[in-house]
Each structure stands twice: as C-alpha cells, then as structure tokens.
Design an enzyme around this catalytic site. Sequence first.
Site: not given
Length: 188
Positions: A115, A165
């Site tokens: 986002h 990640t």
Amino acid sequence: MTKTERQKMQAGEWYCCLDSELSALRHQARVAVHQHNTAPPDPAEILSPPLAALFAGHGENCLIEAPFHCAYGLNISLGSSVYLNAGCTILDTAPVTIGDGTMLGPNVQIYCAQHHKDRALRAQGLEIAYPVTLGSDVWIGGGAIILPGVTIGDGAIVGAGAVVTRSVAAGQTVAGNPARPRNGWSGQ
C-alpha cells in the site's frame, strides 16, 4: 489510451484497488474459495475444480487443504505436486508462482501488494503489486509470511514463523523476523 486499474496492476504500476472491475474479480475468487472450503472431503480430489478453474495454471497432483484464501486466484500458478496446508492465504495482486514439489505449512501467508506510504493516497486505495516466486522443492514452515517481490530459490527452507522480507538463495535455510540465513539449522 488510458489504462484500466487492472491493466495498471498487471503492469506493476500504482493502481486503485477499490476499482469495480477488480472488486468483481475478487468476488469471483471468493465464490471459488467458498466452494473449495465448503466441499465435502473427497480422497479422489487433488485440486478442487473451482480452484483449478480459477488459477492461471497448475500441474498434476496439487493439494490445497481447506480453509484457503486468495485475493484473485487468476495470478496463481502451481507446478506439479504442490502442497498447501490448512489456512494458507495468497494475496495475488501480482503473479505468484510456486514450483514443483513445494510444500507450504499451515497458515503460510504470501503477500504481493504494497500500500502507498502517503496516508492520503493509501486512503484512496492506491497500492502497487510485486510478484512472488517460490522455486521447486521449497519448504515453507507454518505461519511464515512472504512479503512482496520475494523470490525463494529451489530447495530453500523457510523456518516456521519467519517473515521473509528479502529473496532467499537456492538451497538456503532462513528463519526469524526478519528471516536471516541459518547455517546448519535443521528446521526443527
């Protein structure tokens, strides 16, 4: 010519996830997922017909335990003999490719969307999607989270509860939050 939000999503550009076409595609996925998750157990079924029809592609002998959730389904490609244990979630706003013989433990989560960091743009539904690729013969431990843009190489192991990640090299074992290489770790 102006691109649709779906075309922007597929091109790896910022797009509005609140778009009506994307909402309709997510609804289509929810219907297929509901049918999969509520189907009676059938030992003859390997990959349920609703998911097989929804996914971009799949090999033979794939098994997805219920409950399962995905955002669109149409961006998911499975190799042969892929196994997803109960509770897996794939938010496939970009292509998610899972190679032959790869196994996901229970409650593994794969996220492709990121986002917008600007809260006003985030409130407008802006996001960008990055593909996730799991090679062949990968083992992802239960509760692991794979973040957008990650590639996990063939034969790699991700420990239970890890938050991945960054990409993982072929044959490498990672664990922890954030996931880091663990030399000599057996994964138990």
